[in-house]
Design an enzyme around this catalytic site. Structure first.
Site, mmCIF file in Angstrom:
data_model
loop_
_atom_site.group_PDB
_atom_site.id
_atom_site.type_symbol
_atom_site.label_atom_id
_atom_site.label_comp_id
_atom_site.label_asym_id
_atom_site.label_seq_id
_atom_site.Cartn_x
_atom_site.Cartn_y
_atom_site.Cartn_z
ATOM 1 C CB ALA A 91 -23.024 24.618 -20.253
ATOM 2 C CG PHE B 264 -23.108 15.040 -12.011
ATOM 3 C CD1 PHE B 264 -23.192 16.042 -12.967
ATOM 4 C CD2 PHE B 264 -23.321 13.734 -12.399
ATOM 5 C CE1 PHE B 264 -23.513 15.749 -14.290
ATOM 6 C CE2 PHE B 264 -23.644 13.417 -13.717
ATOM 7 C CZ PHE B 264 -23.742 14.427 -14.656
ATOM 8 N NE ARG C 298 -17.363 34.421 -3.262
ATOM 9 C CZ ARG C 298 -17.382 33.389 -4.099
ATOM 10 N NH1 ARG C 298 -18.525 32.808 -4.417
ATOM 11 N NH2 ARG C 298 -16.282 32.938 -4.636
ATOM 12 C CB CYS D 197 -15.904 21.888 -13.572
ATOM 13 S SG CYS D 197 -15.217 20.310 -13.086
HETATM 14 C C1 UDX Z 1 -9.707 16.489 -12.842
HETATM 15 C C2 UDX Z 1 -10.312 17.231 -14.014
HETATM 16 O O1 UDX Z 1 -10.010 18.600 -13.884
HETATM 17 C C3 UDX Z 1 -11.781 17.054 -14.095
HETATM 18 O O2 UDX Z 1 -12.270 17.538 -15.322
HETATM 19 C C4 UDX Z 1 -12.130 15.654 -14.045
HETATM 20 O O3 UDX Z 1 -13.518 15.512 -13.986
HETATM 21 C C5 UDX Z 1 -11.418 14.893 -12.941
HETATM 22 O O4 UDX Z 1 -10.039 15.171 -12.918
HETATM 23 P P1 UDX Z 1 -9.356 17.025 -10.321
HETATM 24 O O5 UDX Z 1 -9.416 15.711 -9.653
HETATM 25 O O6 UDX Z 1 -9.926 18.178 -9.580
HETATM 26 O O7 UDX Z 1 -10.176 17.051 -11.656
HETATM 27 O O8 UDX Z 1 -7.876 17.285 -10.849
HETATM 28 P P2 UDX Z 1 -6.518 17.226 -10.062
HETATM 29 O O9 UDX Z 1 -6.760 17.545 -8.630
HETATM 30 O O10 UDX Z 1 -5.533 17.994 -10.855
HETATM 31 O O11 UDX Z 1 -6.138 15.667 -10.108
HETATM 32 C C6 UDX Z 1 -5.635 14.979 -11.188
HETATM 33 C C7 UDX Z 1 -4.521 14.063 -10.703
HETATM 34 O O12 UDX Z 1 -4.118 13.198 -11.766
HETATM 35 C C8 UDX Z 1 -3.249 14.779 -10.232
HETATM 36 O O13 UDX Z 1 -2.963 14.411 -8.918
HETATM 37 C C9 UDX Z 1 -2.164 14.295 -11.209
HETATM 38 O O14 UDX Z 1 -0.909 14.145 -10.598
HETATM 39 C C10 UDX Z 1 -2.718 12.974 -11.659
HETATM 40 N N1 UDX Z 1 -2.197 12.492 -12.950
HETATM 41 C C11 UDX Z 1 -2.250 13.275 -14.040
HETATM 42 C C12 UDX Z 1 -1.666 11.212 -13.037
HETATM 43 O O15 UDX Z 1 -1.588 10.497 -12.050
HETATM 44 N N2 UDX Z 1 -1.245 10.748 -14.242
HETATM 45 C C13 UDX Z 1 -1.269 11.505 -15.356
HETATM 46 O O16 UDX Z 1 -0.867 11.048 -16.430
HETATM 47 C C14 UDX Z 1 -1.786 12.820 -15.263
HETATM 48 C C1 UDX Z 2 -19.180 22.293 -10.151
HETATM 49 C C2 UDX Z 2 -20.546 21.602 -10.284
HETATM 50 O O1 UDX Z 2 -21.447 22.108 -9.306
HETATM 51 C C3 UDX Z 2 -20.384 20.119 -10.140
HETATM 52 O O2 UDX Z 2 -21.633 19.480 -10.322
HETATM 53 C C4 UDX Z 2 -19.405 19.681 -11.201
HETATM 54 O O3 UDX Z 2 -19.257 18.326 -11.229
HETATM 55 C C5 UDX Z 2 -18.076 20.375 -11.017
HETATM 56 O O4 UDX Z 2 -18.271 21.762 -11.086
HETATM 57 P P1 UDX Z 2 -17.629 23.071 -8.158
HETATM 58 O O5 UDX Z 2 -16.835 23.772 -9.209
HETATM 59 O O6 UDX Z 2 -16.894 22.237 -7.166
HETATM 60 O O7 UDX Z 2 -18.696 22.111 -8.842
HETATM 61 O O8 UDX Z 2 -18.425 24.143 -7.301
HETATM 62 P P2 UDX Z 2 -19.833 24.903 -7.384
HETATM 63 O O9 UDX Z 2 -20.443 24.828 -6.035
HETATM 64 O O10 UDX Z 2 -20.665 24.466 -8.511
HETATM 65 O O11 UDX Z 2 -19.371 26.407 -7.574
HETATM 66 C C6 UDX Z 2 -18.713 26.870 -8.745
HETATM 67 C C7 UDX Z 2 -18.515 28.364 -8.672
HETATM 68 O O12 UDX Z 2 -19.743 29.054 -8.814
HETATM 69 C C8 UDX Z 2 -17.907 28.851 -7.368
HETATM 70 O O13 UDX Z 2 -16.919 29.821 -7.630
HETATM 71 C C9 UDX Z 2 -19.096 29.442 -6.634
HETATM 72 O O14 UDX Z 2 -18.716 30.430 -5.715
HETATM 73 C C10 UDX Z 2 -19.902 29.986 -7.776
HETATM 74 N N1 UDX Z 2 -21.346 30.128 -7.488
HETATM 75 C C11 UDX Z 2 -22.106 29.017 -7.224
HETATM 76 C C12 UDX Z 2 -21.937 31.379 -7.505
HETATM 77 O O15 UDX Z 2 -21.259 32.382 -7.742
HETATM 78 N N2 UDX Z 2 -23.279 31.476 -7.262
HETATM 79 C C13 UDX Z 2 -24.059 30.399 -7.002
HETATM 80 O O16 UDX Z 2 -25.266 30.577 -6.805
HETATM 81 C C14 UDX Z 2 -23.457 29.135 -6.978
#
Ligand code: UDX
Ligand code: UDX
Length: 483
Positions: free
Chosen positions: A229, A170, A456, A280
């Site tokens: 969501a 989260f 913003r 996400c």
């Molecule tokens: C990702 C997903 O987007 C998110 O939904 C989930 O909760 C956590 O993983 P994030 O960590 O932000 O989030 O993604 P990313 O920064 O792209 O990292 C994934 C990593 O996995 C990359 O560094 C990629 O190289 C690696 N990877 C991918 C492997 O090591 N093995 C694989 O088979 C595929």
């Molecule tokens: C989100 C969830 O918060 C996190 O719990 C989940 O696990 C991954 O997705 P993240 O995407 O890192 O995290 O950032 P978040 O701070 O939630 O912002 C998402 C987007 O919403 C950003 O583009 C932010 O600018 C926008 N946002 C957020 C708004 O436009 N208004 C708001 O009030 C809050």
């Protein structure tokens, strides 16, 4: 197996989720060995860089955590098989992008990396291994992981057994370290009580017991999609009201404050802006939409899909109004873009609102000077599907591209050179430094009449007006008397 037997953790995926999460676990659990593996050699090299400013993920406070734990009980490696074999607990934290082709294209999650990881764990794990889903996954993915792992159990498996848990993340980027260190809750879904206890014992090093929630596997998976969501829905809701405020003379900040003080609604996630970005929200909602359709609930699917539709609309609305305010054309005009990351305090640009807005403006033939304190030029080029142009010489006339109406962009290092010669400034990410700009000093650098588009709500409207600049602020209907 007993609780004390979790000694060694392996995390597959050294991304925005896996890297910071494991760094905090290692920092808080000095008795555990944590190895983060990734196929991407460059990424692993960056995690191992002695210069902590080179870490592949920018996250406030991450460098200090890595510094404390790395080399002690935290390591980063490309030796995936060895790390899996040595671990009692394997986290799967690889990316699950939206499918771009085939069944469910545009909505369903592409699970090929997750499946590949499960197969690899099935192949090389030793003894009893707890497999933890960390990636956000469609409901019932754990079943697929379980089936793959089950095929590796039994005869000829050298006593290997597996338990599957869901432990969704989260954390929000930009506040990942504080979210991990002081989570609202930790969710552990599963069927095997001993495995749940083992993972709960890891978190219990720093998270109070009452914040560790235990559920069944499917509830845990669905909770993650639902949380995202609900959060995204609030943003689309307030953005829809922002547009309404602009049309009627109300101010969305006042409306947000008024409704946010209703304790049943609460003040968070009511900041109107250019729409949500990040890895996400869109992916998870589309995933939910796809699953609802699959399970014969088209109305539910349409309901959630509209949250994403409104988000896209908000971004196009902003680019359209920039064009309108600049006398209906931005062709050949220089526009300053402040901020490209999807939010402040991260270098992540996945689904950043700036991408769609900049693409729209490039399509209209604008010349964009783009500034962001953390995003690299190459990343912007990939996102815009367009290479950067050379920085124009301030003394030369318009470039050939500008004269021919082709959109171009270049990256700048400071705000003054970004706004120089521009007809408008668009603020698309709420970086702290943009809140403190001296508009009196910047105004003479702009071509008049000049506009500030503050998506913003970071500028002080009075300061902008005093500097002789025109302002559009998201959700600001202006003074109804003078409209
Ligand atoms: C990702 C997903 O987007 C998110 O939904 C989930 O909760 C956590 O993983 P994030 O960590 O932000 O989030 O993604 P990313 O920064 O792209 O990292 C994934 C990593 O996995 C990359 O560094 C990629 O190289 C690696 N990877 C991918 C492997 O090591 N093995 C694989 O088979 C595929
Ligand atoms: C989100 C969830 O918060 C996190 O719990 C989940 O696990 C991954 O997705 P993240 O995407 O890192 O995290 O950032 P978040 O701070 O939630 O912002 C998402 C987007 O919403 C950003 O583009 C932010 O600018 C926008 N946002 C957020 C708004 O436009 N208004 C708001 O009030 C809050």
């Amino acid at each position: 197996m007993t609780l004390s037997s979790v000694r060694s953790i392996c995390c597959i995926g050294a991304g925005y989720v896996g890297g910071p999460t494991m760094a905090v676990i290692a920092d808080r659990c000095p008795d555990l060995h944590v190895t983060v593996v990734d196929l991407n050699e460059q990424r692993i090299a960056a995690w191992n860089d002695s210069d902590l400013s080179k870490l592949p993920v920018y996250e406030p406070g991450l460098d200090a955590v890595v510094e404390r734990a790395r080399g002690r009980n935290l390591s980063f490696s490309t030796a995936v098989d060895e790390a899996i074999a040595a671990a009692d607990m394997v986290f799967i934290s690889v990316n699950t992008p939206t499918k771009t082709k085939g069944l469910g294209a545009g909505q369903a999650s592409d699970l090929r990396w997750v499946e590949a990881c499960a197969r690899q764990v099935a192949k090389v794990a030793t003894a009893h291994t707890i497999v933890v889903e960390k990636s956000t996954l469609p409901v019932r993915t754990a079943q697929a992981i379980k089936e793959i792992l089950a095929s590796a159990q039994g005869e000829g498996s050298d006593g290997r057994t597996f338990s599957v848990l869901s432990n969704p993340e989260f954390l929000a980027e930009g506040t990942a370290i504080s979210d991990l260190e002081g989570p609202d809750r930790v969710l552990i879904g599963g069927e095997d009580a001993a495995a749940i206890d083992a993972l709960a014992a890891v978190y219990a090093h720093w998270v109070p017991q009452e914040k560790i929630l235990r559920t069944n596997l499917w509830s845990s998976e669905l909770s993650k999609l639902t949380a995202n969501a609900f959060l995204a829905q609030r943003i689309s809701s307030i953005n829809s009201i922002a547009a309404f405020c602009e049309a009627t003379g109300a101010d969305v900040r006042e409306v947000a404050r008024a409704i946010g003080t209703d304790s049943r609604i609460g003040p968070k996630f009511l900041q109107a802006g250019p729409g949500f970005g990040g890895s996400c929200f869109q992916k998870d909602i589309l995933n939910l939409v796809y699953l609802c359709r699959h399970f014969g609930l088209p109305e539910v699917a349409d309901y959630w899909e509209s949250v994403v539709t409104l988000n896209t609309w908000q971004q196009h609305r902003i680019s359209r109004l920039v064009v309108q305010k600049l006398f209906g054309t931005v062709t050949g005009k220089r526009l300053a873009v402040l901020g490209f990351a999807f939010k402040a305090d991260t270098n992540d640009t996945r689904e950043a609102p700036a991408i769609r807005i900049c693409r729209d403006l490039l399509e209209e033939g604008a010349q964009l000077a783009i500034h962001d304190p953390k995003v690299e030029t190459d990343q912007i080029a990939r996102d815009l599907h367009l290479e950067a142009s050379a920085v124009p010489d301030p003394n030369a006339g318009p470039s050939r591209a500008a004269l021919s109406g082709e959109g171009t962009w270049w990256k700048t290092d400071d705000v003054a050179s970004t706004v120089s010669g521009a007809d408008a400034v668009l603020i698309l990410t709420e970086w702290k430094q943009y809140r403190q700009l001296d508009w009196q000093a910047l105004a003479p650098l702009l071509r008049q009449p000049a506009w500030i588009f503050d998506a913003r709500s970071v500028v002080d409207p009075a300061a902008v007006a005093t500097a002789g600049l025109q302002l559009w602020r998201v959700g600001d209907g202006g003074d109804p008397i003078t409209r």
